[in-house]
Design a protein around this motif. Structure first.
Motif, mmCIF file in Angstrom:
data_model
loop_
_atom_site.group_PDB
_atom_site.id
_atom_site.type_symbol
_atom_site.label_atom_id
_atom_site.label_comp_id
_atom_site.label_asym_id
_atom_site.label_seq_id
_atom_site.Cartn_x
_atom_site.Cartn_y
_atom_site.Cartn_z
ATOM 1 N N HIS A 170 81.324 33.771 44.079
ATOM 2 C CA HIS A 170 81.922 35.064 43.757
ATOM 3 C C HIS A 170 81.119 35.843 42.719
ATOM 4 O O HIS A 170 81.372 37.035 42.521
ATOM 5 N N LEU A 171 80.201 35.182 42.043
ATOM 6 C CA LEU A 171 79.386 35.878 41.040
ATOM 7 C C LEU A 171 78.098 36.369 41.700
ATOM 8 O O LEU A 171 77.118 35.637 41.807
ATOM 9 N N HIS A 172 78.125 37.594 42.165
ATOM 10 C CA HIS A 172 76.934 38.160 42.792
ATOM 11 C C HIS A 172 76.985 39.675 42.688
ATOM 12 O O HIS A 172 78.052 40.274 42.599
ATOM 13 N N GLU A 173 75.815 40.259 42.684
ATOM 14 C CA GLU A 173 75.721 41.718 42.658
ATOM 15 C C GLU A 173 75.977 42.252 44.063
ATOM 16 O O GLU A 173 75.702 41.575 45.046
ATOM 17 N N PRO A 174 76.513 43.453 44.208
ATOM 18 C CA PRO A 174 76.847 44.411 43.147
ATOM 19 C C PRO A 174 78.252 44.233 42.580
ATOM 20 O O PRO A 174 78.638 44.965 41.675
ATOM 21 N N ARG A 175 79.040 43.260 43.101
ATOM 22 C CA ARG A 175 80.404 43.112 42.590
ATOM 23 C C ARG A 175 80.397 42.743 41.117
ATOM 24 O O ARG A 175 81.133 43.308 40.318
ATOM 25 N N THR A 176 79.601 41.756 40.748
ATOM 26 C CA THR A 176 79.489 41.310 39.354
ATOM 27 C C THR A 176 78.011 41.151 39.050
ATOM 28 O O THR A 176 77.157 41.460 39.879
ATOM 29 N N ASP A 178 74.749 38.735 38.702
ATOM 30 C CA ASP A 178 74.333 37.634 39.569
ATOM 31 C C ASP A 178 74.452 36.306 38.828
ATOM 32 O O ASP A 178 73.721 36.044 37.874
#
Length: 198
Positions: A170-176, A178
């Motif tokens: 779940h930790l990935h760009e562009p949401r969060t 990277d």
């Protein structure tokens, strides 16, 4: 004739369980599969464990022990109090990312069932590693003077959250940001937000 030492077989069975767990998750860990992977007789695992649940409890016990050791070892390798705090935090996250199925066995959504009291002891010792990190950081004025157990609980929740979010991708760009490249930054932001001298 002296009795045969059972420890080498038990060690081989546990090592095989470790490998099967990491490659296939808990469903892959059966006593038959573990015996085959360990190269022991079909009945050998049953002489050491009453069933799959007891075998997974033994793996969980070692996982908690190893996690606590990873925190302490990482922290001890650093030189300054600030570096020790950061390194201990990364020790926790790194262990989870390097042993995802072991970590999820203990901290995932599926409970272990009836738990050996030794697991509670190992969990307490693992949490004590986090408490010691916080205590040392408070002594160096790096963290606020709040009750150490409360602050350690929040730190543990933070580390668990980061590890879990990274494991579940779940930790990935562009949401969060990277997670694959910036977990250190996220730990630093969290610790700086707590620091009374930040």
């Amino acid at each position: 004739m002296s009795p045969r030492n059972p420890e080498p077989t038990r060690t081989a069975v546990l090592a095989a369980a470790d490998g099967l767990l990491e490659t296939g998750g808990p469903d892959a860990v059966t006593l038959r599969a573990v015996g085959a992977a360990a190269g022991v007789s079909r009945s050998a695992p049953y002489r050491h464990f009453d069933g799959k649940a007891e075998l997974l409890e033994a793996v969980a016990l070692r996982t908690l022990t190893d996690l606590g050791a990873a925190i302490r070892t990482a922290g001890a390798a650093a030189t300054t109090p600030r570096e020790r705090l950061r390194a201990g935090c990364r020790g926790y996250i790194d262990y989870a990312l390097q042993h995802p199925q072991h970590y999820l066995l203990v901290f995932g959504s599926a409970p272990l069932g009836v738990v050996d009291p030794a697991i509670d002891v190992a969990a307490d010792e693992g949490f004590a590693a986090v408490v010691d990190l916080v205590d040392a950081a408070q002594s160096a004025s790096l963290l606020p003077a709040q009750p150490v157990c409360e602050l350690a609980t929040v730190l543990w929740a933070l580390l668990h959250g980061l590890a879990q979010l990274q494991l579940t991708r779940h930790l990935h760009e562009p949401r969060t940001v990277d997670g694959a490249t910036r977990l250190d930054d996220l730990v630093d932001v969290a610790l700086a937000a707590w620091s009374p001298i930040a």
